[in-house]
Write an enzyme that holds these catalytic residues in place. Structure first.
Site, PDB file in Angstrom:
ATOM      1  N   SER A  61     -20.688 -19.258   9.018  1.00  0.00           N
ATOM      2  CA  SER A  61     -19.557 -19.854   8.322  1.00  0.00           C
ATOM      3  C   SER A  61     -18.336 -19.005   8.631  1.00  0.00           C
ATOM      4  O   SER A  61     -18.469 -17.884   9.133  1.00  0.00           O
ATOM      5  CB  SER A  61     -19.835 -19.854   6.813  1.00  0.00           C
ATOM      6  OG  SER A  61     -18.649 -20.084   6.081  1.00  0.00           O
ATOM      7  N   TYR A  91     -22.668 -14.746  -0.715  1.00  0.00           N
ATOM      8  CA  TYR A  91     -22.555 -15.714   0.380  1.00  0.00           C
ATOM      9  C   TYR A  91     -21.935 -15.064   1.598  1.00  0.00           C
ATOM     10  O   TYR A  91     -22.453 -15.195   2.727  1.00  0.00           O
ATOM     11  CB  TYR A  91     -21.709 -16.891  -0.104  1.00  0.00           C
ATOM     12  CG  TYR A  91     -21.633 -18.051   0.854  1.00  0.00           C
ATOM     13  CD1 TYR A  91     -20.492 -18.264   1.633  1.00  0.00           C
ATOM     14  CD2 TYR A  91     -22.681 -18.961   0.978  1.00  0.00           C
ATOM     15  CE1 TYR A  91     -20.423 -19.330   2.506  1.00  0.00           C
ATOM     16  CE2 TYR A  91     -22.609 -20.038   1.847  1.00  0.00           C
ATOM     17  CZ  TYR A  91     -21.471 -20.222   2.601  1.00  0.00           C
ATOM     18  OH  TYR A  91     -21.390 -21.271   3.465  1.00  0.00           O
TER      19      TYR A  91
END
Lengths: 274, 976
Positions: A155, A168
């Protein structure tokens, strides 16, 4: 047919990027193994992919002419990963592509020192260790073939930081480190490992995406508002479409990128450039 | 067979099976409609039971029936695509399961697909099992259960007679892309099953024999003939005997099929017989003539690059169908298709003409043969206006009398002057009684006068016989006698030959012409001698009309005309000069005769090209390569056309030239040709792509010329198949002078059309676009720096040496020096090889003198008793140099050292460069290495004048006394 005769395993295939990649691969001649947890997880505050969604992905792939194996899999389950790979080779005789797409966006929203032990473990275990487990299971098959392409879906959070997203961000950063280490380990055996870093992907109806909604809700912000802010900040002033990411994954999966390994491909409208 | 051995055999077979799974070999599949309501688990139970009984069944409990949804109707294209994919899906190696079962659920029905390794289930067993699962009777897999294998070691006879096939007619040099699969109709099946098998194998063998140019073949064969025995692949040796009748041959093939049988799934025979890429370099035949319901995918038989599958047509069972599958992506689909058609043609011929000897069987049908012939024809040639060379030159002189025709150094002759001088020579000759039908030798150094003498001889109606003044006396004498010359025109002392009149050029003047020339186009224009394989050179007689046709055929395409300036670079004794001289003068160009020393020094030759504005340059590739060592001078030239000839061109060197003289400015043309067919036969225009791809094409035949490629029996070969190049048309010479036997051997007259053809002895093939590819020689002829050399001639001369009892010649290609000749002689111990070489030099021209001569105790022989050239080491030990010189000053020793390294042998101060094996190519290199050692540059002409280290040292002394010993670099001011 850019993936003719190839067999691809996609985790988190029920919806979103997983579905987009699976269908894109099927359209280019690949056969698919679709894996998803297809159930909610206790620690995750938003609904995950369902059995029905998984079967729908399979149907879309079959309509493209692919043969499809469907399996429910929790990527925290090493034995399950091994069983999936065994079924793949029994059914298809080979395994050419792995898309490590399974991942969760929440539990998030807390500052780093306010994250609980359980929340941290869950994030790392699914988003980072899950990818490693899958690599460990497909490794022997791909190295035996002297051919394979592993795509880790990281990401922009694997490249830059975000507030209130420590778990995350750490996991996604870790995924890039894993990509590079694995790339070096597997290069002599002709297996490639690359990382794909999508920016904010629109929750499209077709692929029933959910990520942005999940992120918005964990930040305590309405989704539409979160999207607006984001679009304004984005250099290209639009959200990334799932197909954009699937195209990059397709290139990485195919032999067209046969000299590409250990690399990080960002599909983010220029977000991380600044 | 006891269980222990059976277990070993089984595990070996399993290992092999696993290995071949990885490559997809030996795996076949079947798909059948599944009616009725059997559930996947019911099918699984039956399947596991059956597989569990087989020795290679492995862990049968793992055997699953996979259910697959296919969103299409069973008869749709989409279903067909899916089914094909499933039938070709590989099995996994490590899985241990040699079978996969898939149940396809279409919209309107179900299908069962079984994919299995042949070691587990052969053809019939697979079909039987599929039938049982789809509702049929229980499958009898007894033969598959049998623990006894037929002996699976390779028959010694087969191993001994196996030679890998080249398959060069169907492989591309670069990979093309898709796997090649070609389908065709084979023909109507004759009689019973055994006759079918034999006839099919016979047809395949005949086609392969023609394509590969062999009579001994080993073909892999897999025949699926029921459950009687386990399936196996046999390697069947077949001898294609041309005299054998069709029926007999087919029967023998059929018998061979049953005699040689081995269940080789368990052994990797390719270890013994592998080709270069590891596979078994031969073709496999898979004969599967059973008709059953369902789809059968035969897959690839392990390790064979090409497999021919023969099946029956489902709707017309008497019709046999062929399909050829190739492994990998390097195969040419067009050629594979052509081969398939020829297998079918052979099959049809075997069936329709059972008594015909197979040697008379033609693969090419009448239409096809005609098409191939047309492919090799260069097209029509319009007749030229002037029937003879001299009349054409005279016409040029008439229209442009003051244009310069020939120049040599400072001397120039206009066309008028050339004509006048030619007339004088002609009148003088005729006055001496020499005219039409006579042959006149010419042994003159290069000059403008030489050209005029040649022209004069032609005007007199005679033929000229060019001889090189550098040739040894013995050779000149031989040529004069053999050609039955009426006279010789020579400058220096010509070796006396009986009462042969020898005239100097001065004697050829002072007469006026009275009679008409009388030479017609059919009269000989020249005799040029070429190397003879039996030891004696032979004279090729070429008439005027051939040369006239050559110029007519090339004039327009190459744009030859009065604006051009040509060089005469090559000796008049070399037929390339015929093109240079008459190609120029017959089109009105200006001919620049190149002095021999300039020809040998690239920088000087380039200087000449620039100064004289040469536009048409003819070169052998070797000489051309030399020019490329001075690339920066190339841009200043006016050359607009380069014609290559005389030897094989390696197109890769052209990129350097093109970088300095691009295609838009200068055309490059490669021309293949032979003396016996008047210099040129084909022309290929080259560009950058030819250079990058390393093309071996020499182009299509010139208008008026024709090429054919035929096998040793004279049968026409189709495109892509290599054979001997035959040349016909306007360039075919009259024959060899006074050698009727040899002439009849090499020049062939077509019994039907009367056309004459020359068998070149060159190996080549026609490309589908009509261009010829040159692939080398069929014999011992080689090309040394552009000169045609028969090694047999060298051997013959060596054998005439008083001390030599046996001799052999090998060739070596050196990057710097070109083709080198190495001679090995058997002579008494203590013989000085240099002395042998010196004696040989009395008979052989410089380019035919071996670079090294080594004395060996005996010549090595192969197992068959033939001379084993390969065992003669290409770099023999240095020739003994018997010299003892006192120690001299440093520079000479250093020069000796440089020479020794370059020539690869010990060099003394008085040793001659050329005697030690140096040649014109190495001469250029010598200057470079001397400069590298700190000496000044050594121009080639100086080396020719003083060809010893002492001499060279002297030259340096002259240049700059006292400085020649300096270690300073003198710089490369006039070197490139």
């Amino acid at each position: 047919m850019r993936l003719q005769r190839k067999v691809a395993v996609v985790t988190g295939a029920a919806r979103g990027l997983g579905r987009a990649c699976a269908v894109a691969f099927a359209a280019q001649g690949a056969d698919l193994v679709l894996a998803d947890i297809a159930a909610d997880l206790p620690g995750v505050p938003y609904p995950l992919g369902t059995e029905s969604q998984l079967q729908h992905t399979a149907r879309l792939c079959r309509e493209q002419g692919a043969s499809v194996l469907v399996r429910r899999l929790d990527v925290r389950d090493a034995a399950g990963a091994d069983a999936l790979v065994a079924s793949t080779v029994d059914r298809f005789g080979r395994l050419d592509v792995l898309v490590n797409n399974a991942g969760i966006a929440a539990p998030s929203g807390a500052a780093v020192h306010e994250v609980t032990e359980a929340q941290w473990q869950l994030m790392i275990d699914v988003n980072l260790s899950g990818a490693w487990r899958m690599i460990r299971s497909v490794g022997p098959v791909m190295t035996g073939q002297r051919a394979g392409s592993i795509i880790n879906v990281s990401s922009t959070a694997g490249v830059v930081g975000y507030r209130n997203f420590a778990g995350y961000v750490a996991a996604k950063h870790g995924l890039i480190g894993l990509t590079k280490a694995a790339a070096l380990d597997l290069a002599p055996l002709k297996v490639r490992v690359n990382a794909l870093c999508p920016g904010s992907v629109r929750d499209s109806e077709q692929v029933e995406g959910r990520m942005l909604a999940a992120i918005a809700s964990s930040l305590g912000v309405p989704r539409a508002e979160h999207e607006q802010v984001f679009v304004r900040d984005q250099p290209m002033n639009s959200l990334v479409e799932p197909e954009d990411v699937a195209s990059a994954a397709l290139w990485l999966a195919s032999d067209e990128s046969k000299q590409v390994t250990g690399s990080v491909i960002t599909v983010d409208g220029g977000f991380t450039t600044r | 067979m006891n269980r222990g051995l059976a277990a070993i055999a089984a595990s070996e077979r399993l290992d092999h099976a696993r290995r071949s799974c990885a490559t997809g070999d030996c795996v076949h599949a079947i798909a059948r409609v599944l009616d009725g309501g059997s559930t996947p688990s019911q099918l699984e139970t039956v399947l596991q039971q059956r597989i569990g009984q087989l020795p290679l069944g492995g862990d049968a409990a793992r055997c699953r029936v996979w259910l697959e949804e296919v969103p299409a109707d069973r008869s749709s294209d989409r279903a067909a695509a899916w089914r094909a994919r499933e039938l070709q899906r590989p099995l996994h190696t490590a899985g241990g399961l040699l079978l996969r079962a898939t149940l396809a659920q279409y919209r309107d029905g179900r299908e069962l697909i079984l994919v299995a390794h042949r070691a587990l289930l052969g053809r019939s067993a697979l079909a039987a099992l599929a039938a049982e699962l789809c509702g049929g009777p229980p499958a009898d897999l007894a033969c598959q259960r049998a623990a006894q294998d037929p002996p699976d070691s390779l028959d010694e006879a087969v191993r001994a007679s196996f030679h890998p096939l080249s398959l060069d007619w169907c492989t591309r040099r670069t990979s093309g892309g898709e796997q090649v699969g070609v389908e065709f109709e084979l023909g109507l099946a004759p009689g019973d099953q055994r006759a079918v098998a034999g006839t099919v194998l016979a047809a395949l063998a005949i086609a392969l024999a023609r394509y590969e140019n062999r009579t001994e073949l080993v073909i892999g064969a897999l025949t699926s003939d029921g459950l009687a025995a386990p399936e196996g692949i046999a390697l069947v040796p077949i001898t294609v005997d041309e005299e054998c009748g069709a029926r007999e041959f087919a029967a023998a093939a059929g018998a061979a099929l049953t005699r040689f049988r081995c269940c080789w799934h368990g052994r990797q025979l390719s270890q013994d017989l592998a080709g270069a890429d590891g596979g078994l370099a031969t073709v496999a035949l898979h004969l599967d003539t059973a008709i059953e319901p369902g789809w059968y995918e035969p897959g690839r038989l392990a390790d064979f690059p090409v497999t021919v599958h023969v099946t029956r047509d489902r709707t017309r069972p008497e019709l046999l169908l062929g399909a050829i599958r190739c492994a990998g992506e390097r195969f040419d689909p067009g050629m594979v298709r052509q081969f398939g058609a020829h297998v079918a043609a052979a099959f049809a011929a075997l069936v329709s003409a059972p008594d015909q000897p197979i040697g008379e069987l033609s693969l090419l049908g009448a239409d096809e043969a005609e098409a191939v012939a047309r492919l090799g024809d260069g097209g029509p040639l319009a007749p030229a206006r002037w029937p003879t060379i001299h009349e054409a030159v005279a016409a040029q002189a008439a229209s442009r009398p003051d244009a310069i025709a020939v120049s040599y150094q400072d001397e120039e002759l206009s066309y008028r002057e050339l004509e006048e001088r030619g007339e004088q020579v002609s009148a003088a000759l005729r006055a001496k009684g020499i005219g039409t039908g006579a042959r006149v030798g010419v042994c003159l150094p290069r000059s403008a006068e030489l050209i005029a003498v040649l022209l004069g001889i032609l005007k007199a109606g005679a033929a000229y016989v060019p001889m090189d003044p550098d040739h040894p006396a013995e050779r000149l004498r031989y040529t004069a006698a053999d050609a039955e010359l009426s006279a010789v025109v020579a400058a220096d002392l010509f070796p006396a030959t009986g009462d042969l009149p020898v005239f100097g050029t001065a004697e050829l003047s002072g007469c006026t012409d009275t009679g008409s020339p009388g030479a017609t186009g059919d009269d000989p224009a020249y005799l040029i001698y070429t190397s003879g394989s039996t030891g004696r050179p032979k004279g090729v007689v070429v008439p005027h009309r051939n040369v006239v046709s050559l110029v007519e055929a090339t004039r327009r395409d190459l744009g030859l005309g009065p604006a051009d300036t040509w060089t005469q670079f090559h000796s008049v004794a070399f037929d390339f000069s015929v093109w240079e001289i008459w190609g120029c003068l017959m089109t009105g160009g200006r001919l620049v005769v190149v002095p021999p020393l300039v020809a040998r020094a690239p920088e000087e030759f380039l200087g000449l090209l620039r100064r004289t504005g040469v536009t048409v340059l003819n070169q052998t590739p070797t000489a051309f390569g030399q020019l490329l060592t001075c690339p920066r001078l190339l841009g200043e030239l006016a050359v607009r056309l380069v014609v290559f000839g005389g030897e094989t061109l390696n197109t890769k060197v052209l990129t350097t030239w093109l970088d300095h003289r691009p295609e838009q400015v200068c055309r490059l043309v490669n021309m293949f040709g032979i003396t016996e067919t008047t210099v040129h036969v084909t022309a290929e225009h080259l560009d950058r792509r030819s250079a990058i791809e390393g093309s071996r094409a020499v182009g299509g035949a010139l208008p008026g010329w024709s090429v054919r490629v035929r096998d040793a029996r004279g049968r026409l070969l189709p495109p892509g198949v290599r054979g001997e190049i035959w040349v016909g048309g306007a360039g075919v010479a009259l024959g060899y002078f006074n050698q009727p036997g040899l002439t009849e051997q090499r020049f062939h007259t077509d019994p039907v059309s009367g056309a004459r053809w020359y068998r070149s002895g060159d190996l080549g093939r026609l490309l589908p676009d009509g261009r010829l590819e040159h692939l080398g020689r069929l014999d011992d002829q080689v090309s040394v720096r552009g000169h045609r050399v028969e090694t047999g001639e060298i051997t013959a001369v060596l054998l005439e040496d008083p001390v030599v009892t046996a001799a052999a010649v090998t060739t070596e290609h050196d990057v710097d020096a070109g083709t080198l000749l190495h001679a090995f002689v058997v002579a008494p111990e203590g013989t000085d090889p240099l002395a042998v070489r010196r004696r040989a030099a009395q008979r052989l021209p410089q380019y035919m003198l071996p670079t090294t001569i080594s004395c060996v105790p005996r010549l090595p022989l192969t197992a068959n008793g033939k001379l084993d050239l390969a065992a003669l080491s290409p770099r023999p030990g240095p020739v003994q140099v018997v010299r003892q010189e006192p120690r001299l000053a440093d520079p000479v020793e250093r020069i000796c050292q440089v020479w020794s390294e370059l020539l690869g042998m010990a060099t003394g101060p008085s040793d001659d460069f050329f005697e030690l094996g140096g040649n014109s190519l190495l001469a250029t290199k010598l200057s470079l290495v001397l400069q590298e050692a700190g000496f000044p540059a050594l121009p080639v002409r100086q080396l020719y004048r003083r060809s010893t280290p002492l001499g060279v040292a002297g030259y340096y002394e002259q240049l700059d006394p006292g400085q020649s010993a300096d270690a300073e670099q003198k710089g490369a001011t006039d070197q490139c």
